[in-house]
Design an enzyme around this catalytic site. Sequence first.
Site, short mmCIF file in Angstrom:
data_model
loop_
_atom_site.label_atom_id
_atom_site.label_comp_id
_atom_site.label_asym_id
_atom_site.label_seq_id
_atom_site.Cartn_x
_atom_site.Cartn_y
_atom_site.Cartn_z
N ASP A 187 0.83 -1.20 0.00
CA ASP A 187 0.00 0.00 0.00
C ASP A 187 0.87 1.26 0.00
OD1 ASP A 187 0.77 -0.76 2.67
OD2 ASP A 187 -0.63 0.72 3.46
N GLU A 229 0.23 -1.13 5.77
CA GLU A 229 1.28 -0.57 6.62
C GLU A 229 1.06 0.91 6.86
OE1 GLU A 229 5.04 1.40 7.75
OE2 GLU A 229 3.81 1.76 5.97
#
Length: 458
Positions: free
Chosen positions: A109, A174
Amino acid sequence: MEGNFNQISLKSLINFIFLSLLLISAISPSKTSKTPSNIITRFQQYLQINTAHPNPNYTQSSNFILSQAKSLNLESQTLEFVKGKPVIILKWSGKNQNLPSIMLNSHTDVVPAEFHKWVHSPFDAHIDGGGDIYARGSQDMKCVGLQYLEAIRRLKSDGFEPVRTVYVSFVPDEEIGGHDGAEKLAESEAFKKMNVGIVLDEGLASPNENYRIFYAERCPWWLVIKATGAPGHGSKLYDNSAMENLLRSIESVRRFRASQFDVVKAGLKAEGEVISVNMVFLKAGTPSPTGFVMNMQPSEAEAGFDIRIPPNADQKSLEERIAQEWAPSSRNMTFELGQFKQKGSVHDKFGNPAITAADNSNPWWSLLVGAIKKANGKVGKPEIFPASTDARYFRELGLPAIGFSPMANTPILLHDHNEFLNQAEYLRGIEIYESIIAEYASYVEPSPTRDEASRAEL
């Protein structure tokens, strides 16, 4: 203007020469996938997948990663601890399955981008005339995930066989705390079965020639302070209004922040060694259809703060400061810390500071430094990562975890507009990882001497 033109031209020439040399050395009928042009194309393809929050396209990124795994003949496993948030685990089996494995972690991400503030669209992966690849995730941290795979591609092509098993993990979320990704992976039975002995995760770019290596990181505390008080006319002066109480708290936080920052400015400590506090939102006022009511003092006001705490900080002392000085109940103030807000731990599950040894007592540290130097790289002094990464979830288990992203002579642009990584630096990073993975995957602990064994018995 002329000076800038000459600088850009020189940079372009250097990158052209570097890429040409790589092309000459790498191109052959059996090694077409290792040519710089193909390597850069794969990097661009990964960067062009929009995995920005709040709606990351994890399906497309997973399909891309799995296609790369197939081309490398790596085993793959997809875990979904939370629906729609896949954790991809790739496996390169080692010859000795009894040895602890190596895990190379990265997250898929990225943070959002304000498109209109970029010189090139953040998901086009545009390469400019100087070889800079502009894309969200070019530094944080899609570069590292692909560099792992490209390094493995080279090692496999050269016939290298690992002694230890190498796992490459691609985790989601994350950038929003990692709770549905790395945290759940670290807690899982699947992770226990992997028998991981060392974790590599992300680091930071270095503006100079020295690569940066991180042995610990600051944990996040996300604090919200709320003040209440009786509403009053906008012209009235009185004590203990909500706004007045909150402003007193903000000023107290500001003084603490300044005291920590002064230590950094004086060169006494690095950024990662102090407690940072930054106000990230301020919410107050009585709304009206045209904005806010200007002749009315509000009865509530609140502010949010992003606090980062190094592992050697006095956590209890900070909690007392928050309760007694920043948000005292005597001034009609409350605060939220933990629960729905982020409150990390600076200790591992054994109660020790979550720190990985950064000296010769830790063979993984020595091997990493040696591998970088073997690849003609230079290393700066060990650092505490100033923000937070997924590595903390593995350090909390007591495992050694090291943060490292091979980006030298590169401005630090994570979460910034116009994030970029130069293609020559990206290719150089693959060489660095090739050296590291080879050293790690070949490492076998030396057998204890007779004297060491006798001391262990005693």
